[in-house]
Design a protein around this motif. Structure first.
Motif, PDB file in Angstrom:
ATOM      1  N   ALA A 187     108.798  99.919 -51.225  1.00  0.00           N
ATOM      2  CA  ALA A 187     108.508  98.508 -50.935  1.00  0.00           C
ATOM      3  C   ALA A 187     107.567  98.457 -49.746  1.00  0.00           C
ATOM      4  CB  ALA A 187     109.785  97.743 -50.624  1.00  0.00           C
ATOM      5  N   VAL A 201     110.450  88.430 -52.564  1.00  0.00           N
ATOM      6  CA  VAL A 201     109.599  89.323 -53.356  1.00  0.00           C
ATOM      7  C   VAL A 201     108.315  88.588 -53.716  1.00  0.00           C
ATOM      8  CG1 VAL A 201     109.361  90.605 -55.517  1.00  0.00           C
ATOM      9  CG2 VAL A 201     111.542  90.617 -54.292  1.00  0.00           C
ATOM     10  N   TRP A 218     107.259  97.136 -54.672  1.00  0.00           N
ATOM     11  CA  TRP A 218     107.270  95.689 -54.532  1.00  0.00           C
ATOM     12  C   TRP A 218     106.625  95.307 -53.205  1.00  0.00           C
ATOM     13  CZ3 TRP A 218     111.090  98.653 -56.489  1.00  0.00           C
ATOM     14  CH2 TRP A 218     111.536  98.342 -57.778  1.00  0.00           C
ATOM     15  N   SER A 252     114.565  95.260 -49.895  1.00  0.00           N
ATOM     16  CA  SER A 252     113.934  96.448 -50.479  1.00  0.00           C
ATOM     17  C   SER A 252     114.973  97.395 -51.055  1.00  0.00           C
ATOM     18  CB  SER A 252     113.101  97.175 -49.411  1.00  0.00           C
ATOM     19  OG  SER A 252     112.102  96.338 -48.884  1.00  0.00           O
ATOM     20  N   MET A 303     110.350 101.902 -47.110  1.00  0.00           N
ATOM     21  CA  MET A 303     109.694 100.606 -46.901  1.00  0.00           C
ATOM     22  C   MET A 303     108.574 100.775 -45.873  1.00  0.00           C
ATOM     23  SD  MET A 303     111.321  97.017 -45.467  1.00  0.00           S
ATOM     24  CE  MET A 303     111.359  97.492 -43.711  1.00  0.00           C
TER      25      MET A 303
END
Length: 374
Positions: A5, A42, A60, A90, A98
């Protein structure tokens, strides 16, 4: 399938319109104040990341709806709480690492507190940003015929985490280096470190415009939100690699100086047919190096925090650069203000500077170097 993420946030109030078009009709302060109350969410699903080794990854974009002005004006406890909410989101998405994008990698202690409280790995991406920033600057210098072994390099924002390690890297390549930042004491400490580990002649300055006037190769990595370099500041035939976001170099340099090559630093083409699912300002399939570092760690299955804090090591930078090459990441050619710079323009700048021919595009391709316009 590996998963990651990456935290993004608006660099200005105008950026809110990329996701929420209705905000263009509202006063800026209202927009910033309202979104301060909105938790992370998101933004998009990232697909198609495929290493040349065959490993695949998905990710993402996690949106933190805070502008730089809000981030720096807020209590750090609030900012850390929001970033930990990003990490929790995440983790629920299945990400193992992340990345902290833009000013979230700068605010506070540059990821250290967030990593300590998160249940997944955290990285700022600054190591790969440094590696590819220096790579791009030196490649651009080579293309316009600058003899790097005789050149003067200038680093603007030299005492920041990226600037310091870039300065140490450049000191291995050039005989003269000028470090530019606001704090004279920190400049002096960095100068002493570089003198102890290289043979370069190192000067320091707090005057950006005065310093860049002597630079053949200029690398800007300042976190300043204002433009620092104007057209009249630069030496004819020089190369400027602008890694900073927002940019440190005025758009007017490109418009008024046809004898200077300005490139965006650290724009990366990741391997595979990558769809980011969101327009964050770069052409489809391209990303910033800080995003790429997060992808590289995911593809490597290396779910341990990597780049944190203010002191980057040369070993970290060299390691992530090697991992990037292993998975097929490379510079996206020479770009400026989201547009590719054609070979012909680079050649015109070289001729105006009165320098001999640099390597042809074909020669550079045969050497494996990334090329403009790719």
């Amino acid at each position: 399938m590996q998963r990651f993420a990456f935290v993004i946030h608006p660099l200005s109030v105008e950026d809110f319109t990329r996701k929420f078009g209705f905000t263009r009709r509202l006063p800026a302060r209202w927009v910033e104040g309202a979104f301060r109350l909105v938790p992370p969410f998101v933004v998009s699903h990232i697909t198609g990341v495929r290493s040349v080794t065959g490993t695949e990854a998905e990710g993402w974009f996690v949106g933190l709806p805070l502008t730089p002005r809000t981030l720096f004006a807020s209590d750090l406890r609030f900012v850390y709480r929001r970033l930990l909410q990003c990490a929790e989101l995440s983790e629920r998405l299945g990400a193992g690492v992340m990345g902290l994008g833009a000013f979230t990698a700068i605010v506070g202690d540059a990821g250290v507190t967030v990593a300590a409280g998160a249940k997944i790995a955290v990285t700022t991406g600054n190591s790969y940003t440094a590696a590819t920033g220096v790579e791009g600057a030196l490649l651009a210098a080579q293309r316009v015929g600058i003899a790097v072994e005789e050149a003067c390099a200038v680093v603007v924002g030299a005492t920041g985490s990226i600037g310091a390690v870039c300065s140490r890297m450049l000191a291995r390549k050039v005989p003269r280096l000028t470090l530019v930042a606001r704090n004279p004491q920190r400049l002096a400490r960095l100068r002493d470190v570089i003198r102890s580990e290289s043979g370069a002649e190192v000067a320091v300055s707090t005057d950006v415009r005065g310093a860049v006037a002597d630079g053949d190769v200029v690398l800007t990595v300042s976190s300043a939100t204002d433009v620092l370099i104007e057209p009249e500041d630069l030496k004819p035939g020089s190369v400027v690699c602008d890694v900073a976001r927002p940019r440190n170099v005025s758009r007017a340099v490109h418009e008024r100086r046809d004898d200077v090559l300005v490139i965006d630093g650290s724009v990366i083409r990741p391997p595979g047919d990558v769809d980011f699912g969101f327009d964050f300002g770069l052409p489809p399939g391209l990303c910033d190096a800080c995003m790429a570092e997060t992808m590289i760690l995911a593809l490597e299955g290396r779910y341990a925090s990597f780049t944190l804090g203010r002191d980057l090591t040369l070993e970290q930078v060299e390691e992530i650069a090697a991992l990037g090459r292993r998975h097929g990441f490379h510079l996206a050619g020479f770009r400026r203000f989201e547009r590719a710079i054609p070979d012909e323009e680079v050649e015109r700048i070289r001729r105006r500077a009165g320098r001999g021919p640099g390597p042809t595009p074909e020669a550079a391709r045969s050497s494996g170097a990334p090329m403009p316009g790719l």
